[in-house]
Design a protein around this motif. Structure first.
Motif, PDB file in Angstrom:
ATOM      1  N   GLY A   1       0.829  -1.191   0.000  1.00  0.00           N
ATOM      2  CA  GLY A   1       0.000   0.000   0.000  1.00  0.00           C
ATOM      3  C   GLY A   1       0.868   1.247   0.000  1.00  0.00           C
ATOM      4  N   ILE A   2       0.344   2.313  -0.583  1.00  0.00           N
ATOM      5  CA  ILE A   2       1.050   3.599  -0.648  1.00  0.00           C
ATOM      6  C   ILE A   2       0.052   4.697  -0.321  1.00  0.00           C
ATOM      7  CG2 ILE A   2       2.226   5.260  -2.162  1.00  0.00           C
ATOM      8  CD1 ILE A   2       3.291   2.860  -3.771  1.00  0.00           C
ATOM      9  N   VAL A   3       0.440   5.574   0.599  1.00  0.00           N
ATOM     10  CA  VAL A   3      -0.371   6.754   0.900  1.00  0.00           C
ATOM     11  C   VAL A   3       0.484   7.986   0.636  1.00  0.00           C
ATOM     12  CG1 VAL A   3      -1.557   8.086   2.684  1.00  0.00           C
ATOM     13  CG2 VAL A   3      -1.847   5.594   2.581  1.00  0.00           C
ATOM     14  N   VAL A   4       0.005   8.831  -0.262  1.00  0.00           N
ATOM     15  CA  VAL A   4       0.687  10.074  -0.624  1.00  0.00           C
ATOM     16  C   VAL A   4      -0.176  11.234  -0.143  1.00  0.00           C
ATOM     17  CG1 VAL A   4       1.595  11.464  -2.528  1.00  0.00           C
ATOM     18  CG2 VAL A   4       1.756   8.965  -2.628  1.00  0.00           C
ATOM     19  N   SER A   5       0.439  12.154   0.563  1.00  0.00           N
ATOM     20  CA  SER A   5      -0.307  13.235   1.212  1.00  0.00           C
ATOM     21  C   SER A   5      -1.184  14.030   0.252  1.00  0.00           C
ATOM     22  CB  SER A   5       0.657  14.179   1.935  1.00  0.00           C
ATOM     23  OG  SER A   5       1.557  14.785   1.007  1.00  0.00           O
ATOM     24  N   SER A   6      -0.671  14.303  -0.948  1.00  0.00           N
ATOM     25  CA  SER A   6      -1.437  15.142  -1.880  1.00  0.00           C
ATOM     26  C   SER A   6      -2.715  14.463  -2.355  1.00  0.00           C
ATOM     27  CB  SER A   6      -0.573  15.539  -3.082  1.00  0.00           C
ATOM     28  OG  SER A   6      -0.058  14.391  -3.737  1.00  0.00           O
ATOM     29  N   ASP A   7      -2.794  13.137  -2.249  1.00  0.00           N
ATOM     30  CA  ASP A   7      -4.006  12.424  -2.648  1.00  0.00           C
ATOM     31  C   ASP A   7      -5.141  12.641  -1.653  1.00  0.00           C
ATOM     32  OD1 ASP A   7      -2.869  11.311  -4.925  1.00  0.00           O
ATOM     33  OD2 ASP A   7      -2.255   9.472  -3.898  1.00  0.00           O
ATOM     34  N   ILE A   8      -4.781  12.823  -0.382  1.00  0.00           N
ATOM     35  CA  ILE A   8      -5.823  12.889   0.654  1.00  0.00           C
ATOM     36  C   ILE A   8      -5.846  14.239   1.373  1.00  0.00           C
ATOM     37  CG2 ILE A   8      -5.845  10.390   0.973  1.00  0.00           C
ATOM     38  CD1 ILE A   8      -4.199  10.838   3.550  1.00  0.00           C
ATOM     39  N   HIS A   9      -4.966  15.149   0.965  1.00  0.00           N
ATOM     40  CA  HIS A   9      -4.940  16.523   1.492  1.00  0.00           C
ATOM     41  C   HIS A   9      -4.662  16.579   2.995  1.00  0.00           C
ATOM     42  CE1 HIS A   9      -6.477  17.340  -2.484  1.00  0.00           C
ATOM     43  NE2 HIS A   9      -7.543  16.607  -2.238  1.00  0.00           N
ATOM     44  N   ILE A  10      -3.799  15.673   3.441  1.00  0.00           N
ATOM     45  CA  ILE A  10      -3.342  15.650   4.835  1.00  0.00           C
ATOM     46  C   ILE A  10      -1.854  15.337   4.809  1.00  0.00           C
ATOM     47  CG2 ILE A  10      -3.637  14.655   7.137  1.00  0.00           C
ATOM     48  CD1 ILE A  10      -6.317  13.464   6.137  1.00  0.00           C
ATOM     49  N   VAL A  11      -1.073  16.056   5.619  1.00  0.00           N
ATOM     50  CA  VAL A  11       0.363  15.801   5.675  1.00  0.00           C
ATOM     51  C   VAL A  11       0.782  15.344   7.073  1.00  0.00           C
ATOM     52  CG1 VAL A  11       0.960  17.425   3.822  1.00  0.00           C
ATOM     53  CG2 VAL A  11       0.878  18.232   6.191  1.00  0.00           C
ATOM     54  N   LYS A  12       1.848  14.545   7.104  1.00  0.00           N
ATOM     55  CA  LYS A  12       2.466  14.215   8.389  1.00  0.00           C
ATOM     56  C   LYS A  12       3.000  15.505   8.999  1.00  0.00           C
ATOM     57  CE  LYS A  12       5.285  11.566   6.171  1.00  0.00           C
ATOM     58  NZ  LYS A  12       6.455  10.725   5.831  1.00  0.00           N
ATOM     59  N   PRO A  13       2.948  15.657  10.313  1.00  0.00           N
ATOM     60  CA  PRO A  13       2.621  14.664  11.338  1.00  0.00           C
ATOM     61  C   PRO A  13       1.167  14.676  11.818  1.00  0.00           C
ATOM     62  CG  PRO A  13       3.644  16.558  12.382  1.00  0.00           C
ATOM     63  CD  PRO A  13       3.597  16.857  10.903  1.00  0.00           C
ATOM     64  N   ASP A  14       0.253  15.224  11.030  1.00  0.00           N
ATOM     65  CA  ASP A  14      -1.172  15.181  11.388  1.00  0.00           C
ATOM     66  C   ASP A  14      -1.581  13.717  11.593  1.00  0.00           C
ATOM     67  OD1 ASP A  14      -4.038  15.131  11.259  1.00  0.00           O
ATOM     68  OD2 ASP A  14      -4.044  16.987  10.100  1.00  0.00           O
ATOM     69  N   ILE A  15      -2.129  13.398  12.747  1.00  0.00           N
ATOM     70  CA  ILE A  15      -2.417  11.993  13.046  1.00  0.00           C
ATOM     71  C   ILE A  15      -3.435  11.387  12.080  1.00  0.00           C
ATOM     72  CG2 ILE A  15      -1.799  12.192  15.479  1.00  0.00           C
ATOM     73  CD1 ILE A  15      -4.829  12.128  16.109  1.00  0.00           C
TER      74      ILE A  15
ATOM     75  N   ILE B   1      -3.347  11.275   8.934  1.00  0.00           N
ATOM     76  CA  ILE B   1      -2.746  10.569   7.802  1.00  0.00           C
ATOM     77  C   ILE B   1      -2.336   9.152   8.209  1.00  0.00           C
ATOM     78  CG2 ILE B   1      -0.347  11.360   8.129  1.00  0.00           C
ATOM     79  CD1 ILE B   1      -0.234  11.686   5.026  1.00  0.00           C
ATOM     80  N   TYR B   2      -1.904   8.994   9.450  1.00  0.00           N
ATOM     81  CA  TYR B   2      -1.561   7.654   9.947  1.00  0.00           C
ATOM     82  C   TYR B   2      -2.831   6.828  10.120  1.00  0.00           C
ATOM     83  CZ  TYR B   2       2.544  10.422  11.217  1.00  0.00           C
ATOM     84  OH  TYR B   2       3.621  11.272  11.181  1.00  0.00           O
ATOM     85  N   GLU B   3      -3.863   7.467  10.635  1.00  0.00           N
ATOM     86  CA  GLU B   3      -5.149   6.778  10.803  1.00  0.00           C
ATOM     87  C   GLU B   3      -5.712   6.351   9.451  1.00  0.00           C
ATOM     88  OE1 GLU B   3      -6.589   9.038  14.910  1.00  0.00           O
ATOM     89  OE2 GLU B   3      -7.211   9.838  12.953  1.00  0.00           O
ATOM     90  N   TYR B   4      -5.545   7.205   8.450  1.00  0.00           N
ATOM     91  CA  TYR B   4      -6.020   6.879   7.104  1.00  0.00           C
ATOM     92  C   TYR B   4      -5.328   5.624   6.587  1.00  0.00           C
ATOM     93  CZ  TYR B   4      -6.948   7.260   2.097  1.00  0.00           C
ATOM     94  OH  TYR B   4      -7.335   6.989   0.808  1.00  0.00           O
ATOM     95  N   LEU B   5      -4.010   5.562   6.746  1.00  0.00           N
ATOM     96  CA  LEU B   5      -3.270   4.388   6.294  1.00  0.00           C
ATOM     97  C   LEU B   5      -3.747   3.129   7.017  1.00  0.00           C
ATOM     98  CD1 LEU B   5       0.331   3.903   5.319  1.00  0.00           C
ATOM     99  CD2 LEU B   5      -0.451   2.563   7.257  1.00  0.00           C
TER     100      LEU B   5
ATOM    101  N   ASP C   1       9.347  14.836  14.240  1.00  0.00           N
ATOM    102  CA  ASP C   1       7.930  15.184  14.410  1.00  0.00           C
ATOM    103  C   ASP C   1       7.019  14.155  13.751  1.00  0.00           C
ATOM    104  OD1 ASP C   1       8.799  16.025  11.880  1.00  0.00           O
ATOM    105  OD2 ASP C   1       7.572  17.835  11.866  1.00  0.00           O
ATOM    106  N   ASN C   2       7.467  13.587  12.630  1.00  0.00           N
ATOM    107  CA  ASN C   2       6.667  12.550  11.972  1.00  0.00           C
ATOM    108  C   ASN C   2       6.653  11.254  12.784  1.00  0.00           C
ATOM    109  OD1 ASN C   2       6.159  14.345   9.906  1.00  0.00           O
ATOM    110  ND2 ASN C   2       7.733  13.522   8.561  1.00  0.00           N
ATOM    111  N   ILE C   3       7.772  10.969  13.435  1.00  0.00           N
ATOM    112  CA  ILE C   3       7.858   9.807  14.320  1.00  0.00           C
ATOM    113  C   ILE C   3       6.868   9.968  15.480  1.00  0.00           C
ATOM    114  CG2 ILE C   3       9.359   8.646  16.005  1.00  0.00           C
ATOM    115  CD1 ILE C   3       9.900   7.924  13.046  1.00  0.00           C
ATOM    116  N   GLU C   4       6.840  11.155  16.050  1.00  0.00           N
ATOM    117  CA  GLU C   4       5.929  11.410  17.173  1.00  0.00           C
ATOM    118  C   GLU C   4       4.468  11.270  16.747  1.00  0.00           C
ATOM    119  OE1 GLU C   4       7.170  15.264  18.424  1.00  0.00           O
ATOM    120  OE2 GLU C   4       9.116  14.538  19.134  1.00  0.00           O
ATOM    121  N   GLY C   5       4.155  11.697  15.529  1.00  0.00           N
ATOM    122  CA  GLY C   5       2.786  11.541  15.021  1.00  0.00           C
ATOM    123  C   GLY C   5       2.379  10.083  14.945  1.00  0.00           C
ATOM    124  N   ALA C   6       3.280   9.246  14.462  1.00  0.00           N
ATOM    125  CA  ALA C   6       2.999   7.812  14.369  1.00  0.00           C
ATOM    126  C   ALA C   6       2.825   7.193  15.752  1.00  0.00           C
ATOM    127  CB  ALA C   6       4.119   7.107  13.609  1.00  0.00           C
TER     128      ALA C   6
END
Length: 197
Positions: free
Chosen positions: A130-144, A146-150, A169-174
């Motif tokens: 699976g691949i999640v790219v921020s521009s596809d879903i209009h959410i960027v890391k570290p917004d939680i 995007i992790y929930e979406y995946l 910061d992205n690690i902390e989001g995960a």
């Protein structure tokens, strides 16, 4: 128990050094510093990752903030910046290794739509589960979200995922959504040993 490996793209799967392109198109340190600030650290970069503008549209906003004499070089830099990326040492081997060990392998990246042009030069999209790219879903890391979406999209349990990213910061989001997470400093062997992969 870890069952899935989730990888950031920039500085984990692919090298990312915009200075290579800046030095290619601009002659002075002053101009390089200006374009680094206005293009790679400016608002248009985030807008591209959010899918609000295309990569080509980044030029429109940035060009208004830099001298006209730099516009031709800026256009070339905007159109070709992705050439600064190549597979990071050991990244392909790590992906093959964890795949052969039976782990699910995913990509979670902040990236504009150009991702689908440059990433397949180096990795088959079909290789990943699976691949999640921020521009596809209009959410960027570290917004939680995007992790929930995946997790929701691929029916993964957070506690069974190891997320690898170069940014703290992205690690902390995960970690906030319950994933195990490791900041990457270029050493895949250390990760394999630490998590007994």
């Amino acid at each position: 128990m870890i069952k899935n490996i989730i990888l950031d793209m920039g500085r984990v799967l692919l090298s990312y050094d915009p200075d290579l392109e800046l030095k290619r198109y601009f002659d002075t340190e002053e101009d390089i510093a200006l374009i680094r600030k206005e293009l790679f650290r400016g608002p248009e970069w985030a807008q591209g990752d959010l899918g609000e503008i295309t990569n080509a549209q980044r030029y429109d906003g940035v060009s208004k903030r830099v001298p006209k004499r730099l516009h031709k070089a800026l256009r070339l830099c905007v159109d070709n910046w992705d050439e600064c990326m190549t597979p990071l040492d050991g990244a392909r081997e790590f992906c093959r290794y964890v795949r052969e060990k039976g782990y699910g392998v995913y990509v979670l990246s902040n990236a504009c739509q150009l991702f689908y042009e440059y990433f397949p030069r180096y990795y088959s999209l079909d290789f990943f589960d699976g691949i999640v790219v921020s521009s596809d879903i209009h959410i960027v890391k570290p917004d939680i979200r995007i992790y929930e979406y995946l997790l929701e999209t691929y029916h993964l349990k957070a506690e069974e995922c190891l997320f690898i990213d170069d940014r703290a910061d992205n690690i902390e989001g995960a970690q906030r959504v319950g994933m195990q997470a490791e900041q990457f400093f270029g050493d895949f062997e250390r990760i394999k040993e630490k998590y007994e992969l």
